[in-house]
Scaffold this active site. Structure first.
Site, PDB file in Angstrom:
ATOM      1  N   GLY A  20      52.751 -12.351  96.968  1.00 40.91           N
ATOM      2  CA  GLY A  20      53.113 -13.331  98.005  1.00 40.91           C
ATOM      3  C   GLY A  20      54.588 -13.686  97.934  1.00 40.91           C
ATOM      4  O   GLY A  20      54.979 -14.839  98.129  1.00 40.91           O
ATOM      5  N   SER A  22      57.195 -12.731  99.796  1.00 43.30           N
ATOM      6  CA  SER A  22      58.082 -12.647 100.966  1.00 43.30           C
ATOM      7  C   SER A  22      58.599 -14.013 101.415  1.00 43.30           C
ATOM      8  O   SER A  22      59.675 -14.093 102.007  1.00 43.30           O
ATOM      9  CB  SER A  22      57.361 -11.940 102.124  1.00 43.30           C
ATOM     10  OG  SER A  22      57.132 -10.598 101.773  1.00 43.30           O
ATOM     11  N   ASP A  79      47.538  -6.494  99.808  1.00 42.08           N
ATOM     12  CA  ASP A  79      46.680  -7.577 100.291  1.00 42.08           C
ATOM     13  C   ASP A  79      45.824  -8.023  99.113  1.00 42.08           C
ATOM     14  O   ASP A  79      44.986  -7.254  98.621  1.00 42.08           O
ATOM     15  CB  ASP A  79      45.807  -7.056 101.440  1.00 42.08           C
ATOM     16  CG  ASP A  79      44.877  -8.133 102.000  1.00 42.08           C
ATOM     17  OD1 ASP A  79      44.686  -9.171 101.328  1.00 42.08           O
ATOM     18  OD2 ASP A  79      44.347  -7.926 103.101  1.00 42.08           O
ATOM     19  N   ASN A 106      50.904 -15.570  92.914  1.00 37.14           N
ATOM     20  CA  ASN A 106      51.321 -16.672  93.786  1.00 37.14           C
ATOM     21  C   ASN A 106      50.679 -16.607  95.177  1.00 37.14           C
ATOM     22  O   ASN A 106      50.500 -17.638  95.818  1.00 37.14           O
ATOM     23  CB  ASN A 106      52.853 -16.619  93.900  1.00 37.14           C
ATOM     24  CG  ASN A 106      53.365 -17.389  95.096  1.00 37.14           C
ATOM     25  OD1 ASN A 106      53.474 -18.608  95.058  1.00 37.14           O
ATOM     26  ND2 ASN A 106      53.649 -16.683  96.195  1.00 37.14           N
ATOM     27  N   SER A 165      47.141 -25.383  92.384  1.00 33.53           N
ATOM     28  CA  SER A 165      47.536 -26.444  93.328  1.00 33.53           C
ATOM     29  C   SER A 165      47.146 -27.796  92.751  1.00 33.53           C
ATOM     30  O   SER A 165      46.181 -27.894  91.972  1.00 33.53           O
ATOM     31  CB  SER A 165      46.804 -26.252  94.661  1.00 33.53           C
ATOM     32  OG  SER A 165      47.045 -27.349  95.518  1.00 33.53           O
ATOM     33  N   TYR A 178      39.499 -24.813  99.915  1.00 36.33           N
ATOM     34  CA  TYR A 178      40.784 -24.449  99.307  1.00 36.33           C
ATOM     35  C   TYR A 178      40.868 -25.057  97.903  1.00 36.33           C
ATOM     36  O   TYR A 178      41.229 -24.378  96.933  1.00 36.33           O
ATOM     37  CB  TYR A 178      41.927 -24.977 100.183  1.00 36.33           C
ATOM     38  CG  TYR A 178      43.303 -24.769  99.595  1.00 36.33           C
ATOM     39  CD1 TYR A 178      43.906 -23.519  99.606  1.00 36.33           C
ATOM     40  CD2 TYR A 178      44.003 -25.835  99.019  1.00 36.33           C
ATOM     41  CE1 TYR A 178      45.170 -23.329  99.066  1.00 36.33           C
ATOM     42  CE2 TYR A 178      45.265 -25.659  98.482  1.00 36.33           C
ATOM     43  CZ  TYR A 178      45.854 -24.402  98.498  1.00 36.33           C
ATOM     44  OH  TYR A 178      47.100 -24.215  97.960  1.00 36.33           O
ATOM     45  N   ALA A 180      38.443 -25.953  95.924  1.00 32.16           N
ATOM     46  CA  ALA A 180      37.510 -25.280  95.012  1.00 32.16           C
ATOM     47  C   ALA A 180      38.091 -23.942  94.552  1.00 32.16           C
ATOM     48  O   ALA A 180      37.966 -23.561  93.384  1.00 32.16           O
ATOM     49  CB  ALA A 180      36.161 -25.072  95.702  1.00 32.16           C
ATOM     50  N   LYS A 182      41.232 -23.208  94.222  1.00 35.38           N
ATOM     51  CA  LYS A 182      42.331 -23.455  93.280  1.00 35.38           C
ATOM     52  C   LYS A 182      41.817 -23.999  91.947  1.00 35.38           C
ATOM     53  O   LYS A 182      42.391 -23.733  90.891  1.00 35.38           O
ATOM     54  CB  LYS A 182      43.352 -24.413  93.912  1.00 35.38           C
ATOM     55  CG  LYS A 182      44.142 -23.764  95.049  1.00 35.38           C
ATOM     56  CD  LYS A 182      44.934 -22.546  94.587  1.00 35.38           C
ATOM     57  CE  LYS A 182      45.894 -22.032  95.641  1.00 35.38           C
ATOM     58  NZ  LYS A 182      46.736 -20.940  95.154  1.00 35.38           N
TER      59      LYS A 182
HETATM   60  N1  NAD Z   1      53.049 -25.320 100.184  1.00 32.60           N
HETATM   61  C1  NAD Z   1      52.316 -26.156  99.509  1.00 32.60           C
HETATM   62  O1  NAD Z   1      52.375 -27.386  99.757  1.00 32.60           O
HETATM   63  C2  NAD Z   1      51.407 -25.666  98.407  1.00 32.60           C
HETATM   64  C3  NAD Z   1      50.862 -26.616  97.542  1.00 32.60           C
HETATM   65  C4  NAD Z   1      50.080 -26.187  96.487  1.00 32.60           C
HETATM   66  C5  NAD Z   1      49.871 -24.841  96.271  1.00 32.60           C
HETATM   67  N2  NAD Z   1      50.400 -23.931  97.137  1.00 32.60           N
HETATM   68  C6  NAD Z   1      50.173 -22.512  96.817  1.00 32.60           C
HETATM   69  O2  NAD Z   1      51.421 -21.900  96.609  1.00 32.60           O
HETATM   70  C7  NAD Z   1      51.311 -20.494  96.842  1.00 32.60           C
HETATM   71  C8  NAD Z   1      52.469 -20.029  97.706  1.00 32.60           C
HETATM   72  O3  NAD Z   1      52.368 -20.613  98.988  1.00 32.60           O
HETATM   73  P1  NAD Z   1      53.624 -21.125  99.806  1.00 32.60           P
HETATM   74  O4  NAD Z   1      53.431 -22.563 100.046  1.00 32.60           O
HETATM   75  O5  NAD Z   1      54.873 -20.657  99.182  1.00 32.60           O
HETATM   76  O6  NAD Z   1      53.352 -20.429 101.205  1.00 32.60           O
HETATM   77  P2  NAD Z   1      54.149 -19.345 102.064  1.00 32.60           P
HETATM   78  O7  NAD Z   1      53.357 -19.232 103.322  1.00 32.60           O
HETATM   79  O8  NAD Z   1      55.581 -19.672 102.184  1.00 32.60           O
HETATM   80  O9  NAD Z   1      54.003 -18.044 101.207  1.00 32.60           O
HETATM   81  C9  NAD Z   1      52.763 -17.464 100.925  1.00 32.60           C
HETATM   82  C10 NAD Z   1      52.955 -15.959 100.904  1.00 32.60           C
HETATM   83  O10 NAD Z   1      51.709 -15.373 100.535  1.00 32.60           O
HETATM   84  C11 NAD Z   1      51.480 -14.269 101.389  1.00 32.60           C
HETATM   85  N3  NAD Z   1      50.057 -13.969 101.480  1.00 32.60           N
HETATM   86  C12 NAD Z   1      49.108 -14.641 102.157  1.00 32.60           C
HETATM   87  N4  NAD Z   1      47.924 -14.009 102.052  1.00 32.60           N
HETATM   88  C13 NAD Z   1      48.151 -12.916 101.289  1.00 32.60           C
HETATM   89  C14 NAD Z   1      47.330 -11.867 100.840  1.00 32.60           C
HETATM   90  N5  NAD Z   1      46.049 -11.778 101.176  1.00 32.60           N
HETATM   91  N6  NAD Z   1      47.879 -10.913 100.065  1.00 32.60           N
HETATM   92  C15 NAD Z   1      49.188 -10.955  99.739  1.00 32.60           C
HETATM   93  N7  NAD Z   1      50.018 -11.924 100.159  1.00 32.60           N
HETATM   94  C16 NAD Z   1      49.500 -12.892 100.921  1.00 32.60           C
HETATM   95  C17 NAD Z   1      52.063 -14.685 102.723  1.00 32.60           C
HETATM   96  O11 NAD Z   1      52.321 -13.562 103.543  1.00 32.60           O
HETATM   97  C18 NAD Z   1      53.316 -15.417 102.291  1.00 32.60           C
HETATM   98  O12 NAD Z   1      54.446 -14.594 102.206  1.00 32.60           O
HETATM   99  C19 NAD Z   1      49.928 -20.283  97.454  1.00 32.60           C
HETATM  100  O13 NAD Z   1      49.037 -19.824  96.463  1.00 32.60           O
HETATM  101  C20 NAD Z   1      49.537 -21.683  97.883  1.00 32.60           C
HETATM  102  O14 NAD Z   1      48.133 -21.836  97.944  1.00 32.60           O
HETATM  103  C21 NAD Z   1      51.156 -24.311  98.205  1.00 32.60           C
END
Ligand code: NAD
Length: 276
Positions: A20, A22, A79, A106, A165, A178, A180, A182
């Protein structure tokens, strides 16, 4: 090339894989690891950053930013909902760079907030599949690779950092499945760390609070939700991807050799207690 006058970077020559990568936190983590000298295998559904992200340079894929900064990085599509993709990703990392030292799980799926009764089995399968099973599969394959490698000069055979999370620690309304998924990541982190501490493999998780990324962009566009999130976050501001990346990078360094099995909340105090 470092000289005696330069400080040696903390991850010089180590090989890291970030899922993840990107956008958002994955991107910040990949950039942070590369800045410390790691070779980074970036992976995601596609190399282009999400258009909903808040990065100023979101027109440039993460591995290209790393190369532009003088680092070594490649992109491999994966994926995390597909076991075959994860197998190919780990094997790509090892064939490209000859070893694997760091894995950051991630990638994650979150779906916009709703009450539990409005959720579906399809949502359960998707979130448990990517967040839970995808992380478990990646950890298992990484550990099998680590076990083929010697303990390195840092005293560790390999390091895993999972992105869980704050929702996996404390209940947050309208994201039951979600949360559950995490909680599964957080508990897997503890269990796997116990099983493989004897092998000198570090397994930790970082549990972010509310962070300004593409994933949370629907929340950030809704003033009512953001007001609620701010009320739940004692620190005067919400999170940025770099807040998370710095802690992940620390967990990947030799400084954290004796840290394993931990879920570290990086959340502005979100899970510390009830903010009155
Ligand atoms: N943003 C928040 O507030 C928050 C809070 C707690 C936890 N998180 C967790 O942090 C992590 C990163 O999320 P983020 O907030 O940076 O979001 P983001 O959308 O900026 O980045 C998530 C990345 O994961 C990729 N992705 C999604 N599904 C995928 C898959 N099946 N296979 C491979 N890549 C995949 C997306 O294309 C994206 O580039 C996630 O695990 C999310 O659950 C986010």
């Amino acid at each position: 090339m470092s000289t005696d006058n330069q400080v040696r970077r903390k991850l010089e020559g180590r090989v890291a894989m970030v899922t993840g990568s990107s956008s958002g936190m994955g991107r910040a983590i990949a950039l942070g690891l590369a800045a410390e000298g790691a070779y980074v295998v970036c992976s995601d559904l596609k190399q282009e950053p999400s258009p909903n992200g808040f990065e100023a340079d979101k027109h440039i894929p993460t591995h290209e930013v790393i190369s532009q900064n003088g680092g070594r990085s490649t992109f491999k599509k994966c994926d995390m909902g597909k076991t075959e993709d994860i197998v190919n990703l780990v094997s790509f990392a090892v064939t490209t760079y000859g070893k694997l030292n760091i894995v950051v799980n991630n990638a994650g799926l979150w779906l916009p907030l709703r009450d539990f009764a409005e959720e579906t089995d399809e949502m359960w399968d998707a979130m448990m599949g990517i967040n839970g099973k995808g992380t478990a599969t990646s950890m298992r394959l990484a550990i099998r690779q680590f076990l083929k490698q010697d303990i390195d000069e840092s005293g560790s055979r390999g390091r895993i950092v999972n992105i869980s999370s704050s929702a996996g620690i404390t209940a947050v309304r309208r994201e039951a499945t979600y949360a559950a998924s995490k909680a599964a990541v957080s508990m897997l982190t503890r269990n796997v760390a116990l099983d493989h501490a004897k092998d000198s493999i570090n397994v930790n998780a970082v549990c972010p609070g509310v962070v300004r990324t593409a994933m949370a962009s629907t929340n950030f566009k809704d003033p009512a939700i953001i007001a609620e999130m701010k009320k739940g976050t004692p620190w005067p501001r919400l999170g940025e991807p770099s807040d998370i990346a710095k802690v992940v990078v620390f967990l990947c360094t030799d400084d954290a050799q004796w840290v394993t099995g931990q879920n570290i909340a990086v959340d502005g105090g979100f899970t510390a207690g009830i903010p009155l």
